[in-house]
Write an enzyme that holds these catalytic residues in place. Structure first.
Site, short mmCIF file in Angstrom:
data_model
loop_
_atom_site.label_atom_id
_atom_site.label_comp_id
_atom_site.label_asym_id
_atom_site.label_seq_id
_atom_site.Cartn_x
_atom_site.Cartn_y
_atom_site.Cartn_z
CD GLU A 1 -3.00 -1.07 2.25
OE1 GLU A 1 -2.97 -0.17 3.09
OE2 GLU A 1 -3.92 -1.91 2.20
CD GLU B 1 -3.23 -6.05 4.05
OE1 GLU B 1 -2.07 -5.81 3.66
OE2 GLU B 1 -3.86 -5.29 4.79
C1 GAL Z 1 -4.24 -2.62 5.35
C2 GAL Z 1 -2.76 -2.58 5.70
C3 GAL Z 1 -2.45 -3.48 6.87
C4 GAL Z 1 -3.42 -3.26 7.96
C5 GAL Z 1 -4.79 -3.56 7.45
C6 GAL Z 1 -5.89 -3.50 8.46
O1 GAL Z 1 -4.63 -1.50 4.67
O2 GAL Z 1 -2.00 -2.98 4.61
O3 GAL Z 1 -1.14 -3.23 7.31
O4 GAL Z 1 -3.33 -1.95 8.38
O5 GAL Z 1 -5.09 -2.63 6.43
O6 GAL Z 1 -7.14 -3.79 7.86
#
Ligand code: GAL
Length: 819
Positions: A434, A510
């Site tokens: 990100e 993710e």
């Molecule tokens: C994402 C990020 C992670 C964590 C996650 C929580 O945007 O890459 O490190 O913060 O959100 O949902």
């Protein structure tokens, strides 16, 4: 304390002449008797200060983890754009509410004998958090800002032979330097390595397997050999490969006359190679030996596996030519109540729990992992995405890595890849998570630069990144630069991007970010984006999720539909310290709610949802618990996570009907749900049927009586007497018949005697601010864990646990030499 570290020469008498042979490489783990102090201590690099009042610690060490929580410690005004903040907000608990910030000094003194003259001495750090400055005998030897990188410095020219030598390390964690709990200190292993001047370099072998068939495996090994003498010498490199039984299966010899550095490339053939795979993770060892005039000067060991990887834009990921869907989890580096300090057993336990769930892939979010994690992934059969950064130059944290990016990014990437490129488990390199440069027109240039470094250091693995801003990343061409396009929380885009960019290889880097607190159930049972409850918990019906995220089922549906997707990496396998979304602002929470497993390593219900999808193990799991005093006559929905074809639910013996997974319905596809069950105490029972309609399994959840007993279950009855091994004892409160009391929040007291220590307590409750180092803690919804550490003395360890109106329980663990 003065420690003598002897690297004495071995003198070998050979019949007609006396030749002094400098002893081979010697590696000493610097794990004990370090002196540690907090503060900006200007004289700390020098021998003549008195450090006798400093704390004596062993390394790996996390200076913050055993301290009291205080949310003032990481209170900060910050705008987290990634969470959708339009302005700065006062956040608490973001980095776990522990005192990681400040300067810390470590010192270790040892004598190096006169007879060691002529050797080369190196210090190797697997990671130091952070901004490490390393001094030897008062001189600055080197520095390495990124706390997650491994690095090595040569100490030779600073050595005082026959005298005391002082190694001093300064570390500094600036406030607002991380988005999560970073840990603090020398939190990974440190080694002192002595070699002959002719030796193999640090991370000196690069092993690839260009051809693999059932008859033959070709292994190409590039070995970096150093001749640090003044004169060219004829140096012979002998490389041997050993199979898992320890049998030598290939050998190659090569020689060259040189001074300075020389890279040898050797090709070896192994007959009938055994393949490294998720279910059969077979490792081969390489022993590299360096000779001068037939005298052995150095021996260096590496490991590798025979496996092929292939990524197809339409068909997904292939391991050894077999399609493998990535059933992955993201893991932060902390080990919950043990903090960031690396521990082999704790890492192994995390992976064992993930394996049991059917997980086959790990993303080391968002930084290079410990070497232990990758060794375990190699030996246990996981594939891994090794990730480098959470930010580039356009930082997310005021004092984050952005300050070092220009000068250090290339060095950090090199360190990551050179250290990890022989691991068969590693299948891709990530250049970032990100990163904010997605939105910049020039973002592509940085992405290209980092991708080029990866390809230069290891052309055998694809490069990836986790994009959360697809509009920017696509428009600015970052997605064109990487080989694998990872999307964070954008399942609805997979199909569209696949159509628009048919050459992209796509997956969920993710996913989910579902929120739950173990054993907590909220009513009414509804899908809840950005939930908020007054007790600062979240619901284990697995319908609560962060604003940018989704429930697991949404991702499952898209993964099922998009056969081209490589798979997913769920946020997260384990809860971690810091980032207590959705309770980020002025709340008492210190740790995350995202984990499939809680901070203590206890399974939440969600574990069984993933297990029912990912694993072949039969799963039949009912939720919620059945202790709803005061709710008699109310509706309490009952869910079943299962991979059996059909399940019938009985409430106090009365059938609530048979359910099977439906082909439509957002949740009905993946869960069985009886939404109208009326609560009466007693029991709920799930009976599973196979396709022929035969009863094959059952699961009962009973209403328990009042708390009467403490139940202790150790994960292992014998542990290794090395002062590092751990025993994880699950502590449960049960009624007089042995049923778990799911609402018990009793305060328990722990006492340890004999050959071990109480390392930490943890109940998995994100809102509990009791120190992990206490000898008391409340159970959370009937359960918690106590972590017992071995000592170096062989004997019995006795852990006793007591609590009011509960009979005291004892468990005995044997502390033995087991390896
Ligand atoms: C994402 C990020 C992670 C964590 C996650 C929580 O945007 O890459 O490190 O913060 O959100 O949902």
């Amino acid at each position: 304390m003065i420690k003598k570290i002897l690297f004495s020469f071995i003198f070998i008498l050979i019949s007609f002449s006396s030749i002094s042979q400098i002893e081979n490489r010697k590696t000493i783990l610097l794990d004990s008797d370090w002196k540690f102090s907090l503060g900006d201590l200007k004289n700390a690099p020098f021998l003549n200060i008195n450090d006798s009042t400093w704390e004596t610690v062993s390394v790996p060490h996390d200076w913050a983890i055993r301290k009291p929580f205080d949310l003032n410690q990481d209170m900060q005004w910050v705008q987290v754009k990634e969470d959708g903040d339009n302005e700065s907000k006062l956040r608490t608990g973001r980095t776990g509410g522990l005192p990681v910030f400040g300067i810390g000094w470590y010192r270790k003194t040892f004598e190096i004998s006169e007879s060691d003259k002529g050797k080369r001495l190196f210090i190797e750090f697997d990671g130091a958090m952070s901004e490490a400055k390393v001094y030897f005998n008062g001189e600055l030897v080197g520095e390495w800002p990124y706390g997650y990188s491994s690095f090595s410095f040569e100490l030779t020219r600073f050595i005082k032979f026959g005298q005391e030598n002082l190694l001093a390390v300064k570390l500094e964690n600036k406030p607002e330097s991380s988005r999560w709990y970073s840990g603090a200190g020398i939190y990974r292993n440190v080694r002192l390595v002595s070699t002959n001047p002719v030796h193999i370099a640090h991370w000196g072998t690069y092993i690839i397997t260009p051809e693999i068939s059932s008859e033959k495996g070709t292994v190409t090994i590039q070995t970096k050999v150093l001749n640090q003498t003044q004169t060219a010498q004829k140096i012979e490199l002998v490389t041997e490969i050993y199979n898992y039984k320890g049998e030598k299966v290939a050998i190659n010899k090569n020689s060259n006359s040189f001074v300075g550095e020389k890279r040898f490339t050797q090709s070896l053939k192994v007959r009938n190679p055994m393949v490294w795979d998720i279910n059969t993770p077979v490792i081969y060892r390489v022993i590299s030996k360096v000779f001068v005039n037939k005298v052995l000067k150095d021996t260096y060991e590496s490991a590798f596996g025979f496996r092929t990887i292939r990524f197809d834009k339409d068909k997904g990921f292939f391991l050894n030519n077999k399609r493998v869907k990535l059933q992955g989890v993201c893991l932060h580096h902390d080990l919950g109540p043990l903090g960031a300090a690396v521990n082999y057993r704790a890492t192994q336990r995390q992976l064992e729990i993930m394996k049991e769930m059917g997980c086959n892939a790990i993303r080391t979010s968002h930084n290079p992992p410990s070497p232990e994690l990758l060794e375990l992934c190699d030996s246990m059969g996981f594939v891994v995405m090794v990730e480098s950064f959470d930010e580039w130059k356009n930082g997310k944290n005021l004092n984050g890595y952005n300050r070092f990016f220009d000068k250090w990014a290339e060095k950090d990437m090199e360190a990551m890849i050179q250290r990890d490129r022989n691991h068969p488990s590693v299948i891709m390199w990530s250049i970032g998570n990100e990163i904010r440069e997605q939105d910049e027109v020039d973002g592509k240039l940085t992405a290209q630069f980092l991708t080029d470094v990866c390809r230069r250091e290891d052309p055998t693995r694809p490069v990836t990144a986790g994009f959360d801003k697809p509009t920017g990343a696509l428009k600015n061409g970052l997605t064109d630069v990487v080989d694998l396009v990872g999307f964070n929380y954008k399942p609805w885009l997979y199909k569209k991007v696949h159509e628009d960019h048919p050459n992209y290889i796509i997956y969920g880097s993710e996913t989910a970010s579902t929120l739950s607190s173990r054993g907590v159930y909220k009513f009414p049972v509804i899908e809840n984006k950005n939930p908020w409850y007054d007790d600062y918990q979240t619901s284990s019906y697995d319908l609560d999720y962060a604003g940018w995220a989704s429930t697991p089922d949404t991702e499952f549906a898209m993964q099922d539909e998009c056969k081209f997707s490589l798979g997913e990496f769920v946020w997260t396998g384990f809860d971690y310290l810091g980032e207590p979304t959705p309770y980020n602002e002025g709340t008492p929470a210190k740790s995350s709610y995202f984990g499939i497993v809680d901070l203590a390593g206890l399974k939440k219900d969600r574990f069984y949802l993933y297990q029912s999808r990912w694993s072949k193990t039969p799963v039949l799991h009912l939720l919620p618990h059945w202790n709803w005093e005061g709710k008699e006559g109310d509706t309490i929905p009952v869910f079943c996570y299962t991979n059996y074809p059909k399940v019938e639910l009985f409430v106090n013996g009365k059938s609530m009907g048979i359910k099977e997974k439906s082909t439509d319905g957002k949740y009905e596809k993946y869960r069985l749900m009886w939404k109208d069950v009326v609560y009466q105490p007693g029991e709920i029972k799930a009976v599973a049927y196979n396709n022929k309609g035969e009863k094959v399994s059952s699961e009962v959840v009973k209403t328990s009586g009042t708390p009467a007993n403490i139940k202790l279950t150790a994960d292992r009855s014998t542990i290794h007497a090395d002062g590092k091994d751990l025993c994880f004892v699950t502590v449960e409160i049960t009624d007089k018949d042995g049923n778990l009391c799911p609402n018990a929040q009793r305060l328990l007291f722990f006492k340890i005697e004999g050959a071990g220590t109480l390392k930490a307590l943890c109940n998995g409750d994100p809102t509990d601010l009791t120190s992990f180092a206490s000898n008391y803690m409340k159970v959370f919804n009937g359960k918690m864990i106590a972590i017992v550490s071995s000592s170096k003395s062989i004997g019995e360890i006795k852990l006793s646990v007591s609590g009011e109106r509960l009979s005291t329980k004892e468990i005995r663990i044997q502390n033995r030499i087991t390896k």
